[in-house]
Write an enzyme that holds these catalytic residues in place. Sequence first.
Site, short mmCIF file in Angstrom:
data_model
loop_
_atom_site.label_atom_id
_atom_site.label_comp_id
_atom_site.label_asym_id
_atom_site.label_seq_id
_atom_site.Cartn_x
_atom_site.Cartn_y
_atom_site.Cartn_z
N SER A 6 32.83 20.25 6.10
CA SER A 6 31.61 19.56 5.69
C SER A 6 31.37 19.92 4.25
CB SER A 6 30.41 20.03 6.53
OG SER A 6 29.19 19.68 5.90
N TYR B 271 25.73 27.17 9.73
CA TYR B 271 26.60 25.99 9.53
C TYR B 271 27.40 26.14 8.24
CZ TYR B 271 27.83 20.99 9.65
OH TYR B 271 28.50 19.78 9.70
#
Length: 262
Positions: free
Chosen positions: A144, A157
């Site tokens: 990501s 994350y």
Amino acid sequence: ATYQFAGKTILITGGAGEIGKATARRFAADGAGIFLLDLNEAKMAEAVRELEKYNVPIGIFRCDVTDADNVAKAFAAGVEQFDRIDYVFNNAGYQGVFAKTDEYPEDDFEKVIDINVIGVFHILKAAAQHLRDAGGGAIVNMASHAGVDGPPNMIAYAASKFAVIGITQTAAKDLAPHNIRVNALSPSLIGPGYMWTRQTELQAAVGSQYFDRNPKVVEQQMIDSVPMRRLGSLEEVANGVAFLMSDEASYITGFNLDITGG
Ligand code: NAD
């Protein structure tokens, strides 16, 4: 572009999710057999119905990527059904809760790392063994842009996706002698979909200096931070996966492809 995927098989984890399904559609349209792994059986069954029109072999396996034995069983089932797997899209992931660093819950940090790092490793290791024995192949790990530039309120994350990019670089070196390419993909704002909606709502709810309290305003704030002033589509992510898997990327390994609109 279309690629020569006829007769090939792709294994997709998180295959019942938005990006997993979009990638399955993309590869099925180019003739590949599709093997979906996910925790969610009902959503996988729905995905199979959506894929039937492509007339390619389709398989599903309920798999928890955090469980190494379960992952080994999934690969065995894939080989049973498809003979060989050529491409592995290591895509299952969990965003975590949204909270400031001083308030981020320990148990959720562990859950994010368990799915996004340990789970990715389990799939990568099983894929490496299978592809090595099959003579080669390609792997794409879903990272990501949060693994390139850590966003606020997403410490677990960010940690997990930075890890995925590191894992990709090392695995690319380790597996190059086996004719296996390993790359990562780093989208930022992709929609529509569950993760996009969830992140605007939860970023608003945190109440940090970075985002408004109204999720609709947060959507606009996020879009305004993108040079191209729009979300990326699920198809644009799938296009990145297809390119990195394809023979046109035959000299590309250990690379992280940002899909961010600038
Ligand atoms: P999604 O929630 O629609 O799909 C994720 C899928 O992973 C779900 O079907 C879920 O059941 C599955 N999953 C979760 N834990 C699992 C486990 N332990 N074992 C097996 N399957 C499990 O989300 P998405 O947007 O399709 O995200 C897919 C990947 O893309 C994730 O790794 C995510 O971090 C990454 N990503 C998404 C975006 C975005 O904006 N959508 C941006 C960058 C990266």
